[in-house]
Design a protein around this motif. Sequence first.
Motif, PDB file in Angstrom:
ATOM      1  N   SER A 139      46.286  37.104  36.614  1.00 13.78           N
ATOM      2  CA  SER A 139      46.080  36.666  35.237  1.00 13.78           C
ATOM      3  C   SER A 139      45.300  35.370  35.185  1.00 13.78           C
TER       4      SER A 139
ATOM      5  N   SER B 159      46.736  36.306  30.139  1.00  8.36           N
ATOM      6  CA  SER B 159      45.949  37.534  30.024  1.00  8.36           C
ATOM      7  C   SER B 159      45.718  38.137  31.403  1.00  8.36           C
ATOM      8  N   CYS B 160      45.997  39.431  31.536  1.00  7.17           N
ATOM      9  CA  CYS B 160      45.793  40.087  32.845  1.00  7.17           C
ATOM     10  C   CYS B 160      45.230  41.497  32.658  1.00  7.17           C
ATOM     11  N   PRO B 161      43.986  41.613  32.197  1.00  3.25           N
ATOM     12  CA  PRO B 161      43.386  42.929  31.941  1.00  3.25           C
ATOM     13  C   PRO B 161      42.637  43.523  33.129  1.00  3.25           C
TER      14      PRO B 161
ATOM     15  N   TYR C  51      50.289  46.611  27.663  1.00  2.00           N
ATOM     16  CA  TYR C  51      49.409  46.900  28.799  1.00  2.00           C
ATOM     17  C   TYR C  51      49.590  48.324  29.304  1.00  2.00           C
TER      18      TYR C  51
ATOM     19  N   THR D 246      42.919  37.860  21.508  1.00  2.00           N
ATOM     20  CA  THR D 246      42.859  39.293  21.838  1.00  2.00           C
ATOM     21  C   THR D 246      41.421  39.734  22.067  1.00  2.00           C
TER      22      THR D 246
ATOM     23  N   GLU E  17      40.225  38.423  25.394  1.00  2.00           N
ATOM     24  CA  GLU E  17      40.765  39.190  26.515  1.00  2.00           C
ATOM     25  C   GLU E  17      40.021  40.514  26.672  1.00  2.00           C
TER      26      GLU E  17
END
Length: 685
Positions: free
Chosen positions: A37, A42-44, A81, A136, A139
């Motif tokens: 992250s 945030s960890c997309p 997620y 958002t 991200e």
Amino acid sequence: MQVKEKLKINNSYKHILKDTAGRLVWLVLSFILSFSSVVGGSCPFAISLITVSSKKNFLFSAVGAGIGYIIFCDSSDAIRYFSAVIISTLGTLAINMFNARKEVYLPMLVSFLSVLSTGLVMNIKDSEVIGAYALTFGEAVLALGASFFFFRAVHCNLKRLKYKALPVTDTTCLLVFVAVILSGLSFIEILGVSPARIIAVAVILIAIRFGSQSWGLIISLCLGFALGISRENSMFLLGAYAFSALVAGLFTSISSLGIGIGFSLSMVFFAAAANMGSFSVCCVIESVLASIIMVLLPEVLTERISDFFESGADIAPDGSLRQSLVVRLRFAASALAQVSESVRDVREKINELGSFEPMESELRMVAADQFFSISDMLGDLAFEFDDAEMFDFKSAGKIRRMLGEYDIYPENISVIVDKYDRMRIEILASSKTKGLESPRIKNEITKICGRDFEKSRTNYSGSNLMLTIIEKPNFKMSFGFAQYCAEGNLCGDTIKTINDSRGHMIFIISDGMGKGSRAALDGAMGAGLLSKLLSAGFGFDSSLKVVNSALLVKSSEESLATLDCACVDLFTGKCEFFKAGAPRSYIVKNHSVTKCELSSMPAGILRGIEFAKRTTVLNVDDEIIMMSDGITDIGEELLDEFLRFDDSDSPNDRAKEILNFAVAHSDVRHRDDMSVIVAKLIPGK
């Protein structure tokens, strides 16, 4: 049949194991990226990896990402997620079904919409403020960018990386991919020390030590950025790693320990400036541990790492100057050959229309032959350039930097390694350059190239000089010669010896027709022209055509000269004889005498003459004996018997003994000019 069946079964098992291992790798990578992250949580990245996965692997990537998000995220983020994983998996399935894997924008679009849509739903559900919507969107953009980097990294050809042929963009994407993976692993810590950050620093130091400062700087920027955004108040790692890499690069000439100490001391400065307590101390400890790892790397591993960074450095890219030059020379040679054919056709038609003097017609044909000669000479140059298996650009660069330390700035440096792994160095500089022939320069070049070289040779041409240094051959030639003038003080025979700076020793005897000054002129002209052309790098056949044409047009009177040549390869001992009207030569091996007698025409009589050739291989202490017809005229049996039992110590003494024997046994009234060369192969080192 049973053996074939067993081989098929074994191959199928290997194939299954390979596929299974590959899918597990994708599962593990997506699992790691699920908790990789940036600041803000945030960890997309795992979602981005799903979208770039292949048909065989995208389901495994989805499973790894789903498990990771469930384990490491809180309930609300886990639901969001996990939903994004489902959407990205369906989108990736659609991409695969329509065989659109080559389009990078589709994975980017899928990852962007997956993260954005699920994020917006959660924002609406929680009645978030405008700032949350902005995060958002940010991200989603991060997921889109990650898909681009991951796509280029996954689809790059790693073999091209080894040969330095991978585009810079693909190299950067690959580094970013690795950096994001390490940032995910950086959360694993032992007493605050992260193994991932230790690995990152070790990679930077290894790149500086075995690659270059530029490699170290690029890797430090990528890793520093990825690790810096992975946690709060750690962005100083970006500047710390990059500046420390520059500092460590100053110590590349010292040792691995110097590089490690320089990097660690720089990190101490940044840790103190950041003033982040235990985290700063841990960053210094990680740098020290990484330095120790680099210093303690086993020799086998360091050799492989060094080979990786150095591989491809000497490979000339397609369309290089050498290849272009070879092609142009070959086309030029072909064009000149066609011109010569055209001149010949025109001459034949003119002869059909009218009567011309034979001498005039012959001169036209000699002119046509000149085009053929030039064509062959260009072909020889093309062959020589094509024979250069490799241009060692890396060594050439090191030599240039070394010469710069002595205030010597050459115009061009070529380090050429031929297909037999022999090295030749050619340095073109101004004729006013001082110190280039210094023994110290030669010693420095020996250290750089790791080879032993002979004494350098310098050729001057106008305002330039060419310094040529060749690798020390395995053998040398000890030789001597003797001559006798039958009339006056001018000998009709001419002797030339050439070291062509390419590892060959060439011996020439040219015998002009008759005796005295006229014979001396023809002999000197034949040997002189031939030696100059051979020294310039042209082949024997093309050089003979030029010599023959020159003798044909020298005067209206008959003018000819025999040419007897021996070319010894000092690396292998291979000896080639080339004869144009020359008498027999002798090869002496362990007191056993073998004649080399070849039928051929001398130069200057007819057009289109060619060398008669023979090849042998000499061993240590073997001799070759070349002589003009003034010596062979005493009789074959008498001369053979003397050569078989003569045991003179040195080649020079042996040449004098042969000459004295021939003079003593020849008829005074019909005595001709006499020349003899004796050359013995001896160890070179």
